[in-house]
Design an enzyme around this catalytic site. Structure first.
Site, PDB file in Angstrom:
ATOM      1  N   GLY A 110       6.495   9.065   2.649  1.00 52.91           N
ATOM      2  CA  GLY A 110       6.668   7.620   2.480  1.00 52.91           C
ATOM      3  C   GLY A 110       7.410   7.051   3.679  1.00 52.91           C
ATOM      4  O   GLY A 110       7.150   7.422   4.829  1.00 52.91           O
ATOM      5  N   ASP A 127       1.948   0.166  -1.999  1.00 49.44           N
ATOM      6  CA  ASP A 127       2.734   0.014  -0.756  1.00 49.44           C
ATOM      7  C   ASP A 127       2.900  -1.460  -0.364  1.00 49.44           C
ATOM      8  O   ASP A 127       3.645  -1.775   0.560  1.00 49.44           O
ATOM      9  CB  ASP A 127       2.073   0.767   0.407  1.00 49.44           C
ATOM     10  N   ARG A 132      -7.173   3.437   6.537  1.00 48.64           N
ATOM     11  CA  ARG A 132      -6.304   2.968   5.452  1.00 48.64           C
ATOM     12  C   ARG A 132      -7.138   2.255   4.387  1.00 48.64           C
ATOM     13  O   ARG A 132      -8.095   1.536   4.708  1.00 48.64           O
ATOM     14  CB  ARG A 132      -5.285   1.987   6.054  1.00 48.64           C
ATOM     15  N   THR A 149       1.975  12.934   0.659  1.00 48.97           N
ATOM     16  CA  THR A 149       0.908  12.788   1.631  1.00 48.97           C
ATOM     17  C   THR A 149       0.830  14.142   2.299  1.00 48.97           C
ATOM     18  O   THR A 149       1.558  15.043   1.934  1.00 48.97           O
ATOM     19  CB  THR A 149       1.344  11.674   2.631  1.00 48.97           C
ATOM     20  N   GLU A 206      -1.156   8.446  -1.639  1.00 49.17           N
ATOM     21  CA  GLU A 206       0.119   7.795  -1.941  1.00 49.17           C
ATOM     22  C   GLU A 206       1.029   8.709  -2.746  1.00 49.17           C
ATOM     23  O   GLU A 206       1.564   9.630  -2.188  1.00 49.17           O
ATOM     24  CB  GLU A 206      -0.082   6.448  -2.641  1.00 49.17           C
TER      25      GLU A 206
END
Ligand code: GLU
Length: 628
Positions: free
Chosen positions: A522, A475, A131, A433, A453
């Site tokens: 998402g 996010d 991430r 994604t 994203e």
């Protein structure tokens, strides 16, 4: 960071981008293309030569290894790696790199992602966190506009340097290959380099995603030059090349990923984020970001302990924080484990599914954030006692009014405790994604979600490098909680990872891999993965049917968002129980997720599954197909 660079190749000549595209189109034009193969160009300015995008098949069953991705080039790349003796991790990385070429708006080395991996030799599941992190200078009020004292409008934060996190993808590939792979990264980048050099045929999805982004792409000079050649959205059937990305991959293959995190490329990224290359004539306000080269140097991908719950005799492994995927799916399954979901009464089963996620999302909002920076009660959230306490709130005949309050995962569980703290409303989260799954002949399985994203990420391309930067920091919650409000574990902070919903999931039965799956979407990722699991495990569908079935998502909002066929099938029954259904607004409108999955039918025999239709469908392949 690379173990050994791949054999050196002559440096690629850096042909000007337009020339390369024109050359590609000329090649395409010289091919004989049957009239029927010419997809209707949506722009009158479509170039003269068109090809049919490669065929996709949504289900493949066979031996020797299997793959499912959204894209035929990426699936073929993985299959080739498997055929040549690479393992599932090698193939997953190679497919990810190819997706960076063919799906540049959702997957790129400018983004991040999560992998869950079953290591057949050690018989263990691992979770690899790639991430993005926030720059060190990020603070909890970084998304507050100093001019207004209000949070930046979401759209403005998306197309900005401020939303760009330090990309994790390359560090994750490096780590994943060092721990679990058998090939070096340089070698695995080669198929992607070939696709970037030769080009791929633009399909409707790529065309539409470009069109969707055209206005903001026009305002960012290197993005316009790359993705709007000659100022236009590439036509369906034209060939799209990315020589800059091919060169970038070659440079990484030769010099290793240090080039990205501690070298020249990292400096270029930090410069681009700090001073986005905006067209001087653009009226758009593209805010600079806070990233510095030392933030890139500080980036680490991490191997983590996956989340684990037992469900109907199976072991379900997921992504722990910084993703909320593993805990929210795990808690929902634990809640559902308290009920019998009967395939003969699907509406009742779906009512319980919607009620379980309503509760689990309340807990997600209250407790989930980057566990390296805030306390996240992962064990309690996944404890059967907490799930019983939450399950007790479900009325089998009546939907609870949403939003519901969060529970108290504090170790002291009693049936039907009154609701606890109210959580904040669901924040917007980008819907795009991509997910891929790979199994190899040794029994290793990779489940990998990667992302920048939004479709098109921040819209900012690193000049001359051929890839977009993410907007993953959007996010985060944009606003610190007001005094008296419950704490928010997902406010921005230095080097913090924004909370994700990505849910690369692995299911084991009797200690052996059974299912692997995941999806984009998402915060709907969690409900889509969960719904496919329930379809497969409880409602008696095989995996292709489970993946194809119409979807609904309840994320603790007053309404349930669903695909139209779901409303057609179950709307009346669910409305009678008090659910208020509405067609999912998208984007894309009416479509939830674009999943890929696989099932190990028996040792060695794998069924790879992709979407038959959502978002243009996906591509499932196996090394040695069997007829079924
Ligand atoms: N940014 C989202 C997340 O990390 C993913 C976006 C998407 O799936 O489309 O959960």
């Amino acid at each position: 960071m690379l173990r050994s660079p791949s054999p050196s190749k002559p440096p690629a000549s850096r042909a000007p981008r337009r020339t390369a595209l024109v050359a590609a189109l000329a090649t395409a034009a010289s091919l004989t293309v049957p009239a029927a193969a010419v997809a209707a160009p949506t722009a009158p300015t479509a170039p003269p030569g068109h090809q049919r995008p490669p065929a996709k098949q949504p289900v493949a069953t066979g031996y020797g290894g299997a793959v499912s991705t959204v894209d035929p080039d990426a699936s073929r790349t993985a299959l080739e790696v498997l055929r040549r003796g690479g393992n599932a991790m090698d193939a997953a990385v190679a497919a990810g790199a190819t997706l960076g070429v063919t799906e540049p708006y959702v997957a790129a080395i400018g983004g991040g992602g999560y992998i869950t991996y079953y290591d057949a030799r050690k018989r263990r599941v691992h979770a690899i966190d790639g991430r993005e992190i926030a720059p060190k200078r990020m603070r909890e009020d970084s998304f507050i506009d100093p001019a207004t004292g209000e949070p930046l409008p979401f759209d403005q934060a998306v197309t900005s340097g401020l939303g760009v996190g330090v990309p994790g993808t390359l560090a994750q590939w490096d780590l994943a290959l060092r721990r679990f792979g058998t090939r070096d990264l340089g070698r695995l980048l080669r198929p992607a380099i070939r696709v970037a050099d030769r080009g791929f045929v633009v399909d409707r999805e790529f065309h539409e995603q470009t069109a969707l982004n055209a206005a903001r792409f026009r305002d960012i000079v290197p993005t316009r030059e790359l993705f709007l050649p000659d100022g236009r959205v590439p036509a369906v059937g034209s060939v799209f090349r990315n020589p800059d990305l091919a060169d970038t991959y070659r440079e990484l293959a030769r010099h290793g990923t240090d080039r990205f995190y501690e070298g020249r490329l990292g400096r270029e990224i930090a410069r681009t984020v700090a001073d986005p290359p905006v067209d001087p004539d653009a009226t758009r306000d593209v805010r600079p970001g806070l990233m510095r080269p030392r933030d890139l140097a500080a980036y680490r991908a991490l191997v983590r302990e996956p989340t684990h719950v037992s469900y109907r005799g199976m072991d379900v492994y997921g992504m722990p924080p910084s993703s909320s995927g593993g805990t929210t799916i795990g808690e929902s399954l634990n809640i559902l484990g308290n009920f019998r979901l009967d395939a003969r009464d699907p509406a009742a089963a779906l009512h319980h599914y919607l009620e379980a996620t309503k509760l689990a999302y309340a807990d997600r909002g209250r407790y989930l954030g980057d566990a390296d920076k805030v306390d996240v009660p992962v064990d309690e959230l996944l404890s059967p006692g907490f799930a019983r306490e939450r399950a007790c709130l479900i009325d089998p005949d009546r939907a609870a009014a949403a939003p519901v309050a969060a529970g108290s995962p504090d170790g002291d569980y009693r049936p039907c405790v009154p609701p606890g703290t109210r959580t904040r409303a669901l924040a917007p989260e980008g819907p795009q994604t991509t997910h891929l799954v790979v199994a190899d002949k040794w029994g290793n399985v990779a489940s990998y979600t990667l992302s920048i994203e939004q479709f098109g990420g921040s819209g900012i391309t690193v000049p001359g490098r051929g890839f977009l930067l993410n907007n993953q920091l959007t996010d985060f919650s944009f606003e610190p909680p007001a005094p008296g409000e419950a704490p928010d574990p997902n406010v921005p902070g230095p080097h913090k990872r924004p909370r994700s919903s990505m849910s690369p999931t692995l299911v084991l039965k009797d200690g052996r891999p059974k299912l692997a799956l995941g999806t984009p979407g998402g915060s709907t990722i969690i409900t889509t993965v969960l719904q496919i699991l329930i379809n497969r495990i409880d409602l008696g569908m095989d995996l292709p049917a489970a993946l194809n079935a119409p979807r609904a998502t309840q994320r603790n909002t007053p309404r349930v968002f669903a695909e139209q066929p779901f409303i057609d099938a179950y709307g009346e029954d669910l409305a009678a129980r008090g659910h208020r259904l509405q067609v999912f607004p998208g984007p894309p409108a009416g479509v939830i997720g674009a999943a890929t999955g696989l099932e190990i039918l028996r040792p060695g025999l794998v069924q790879a599954v992709a979407e038959p239709t959502r978002r243009g469908g996906g591509s499932a392949l196996v090394v040695r197909p069997v007829r079924r």
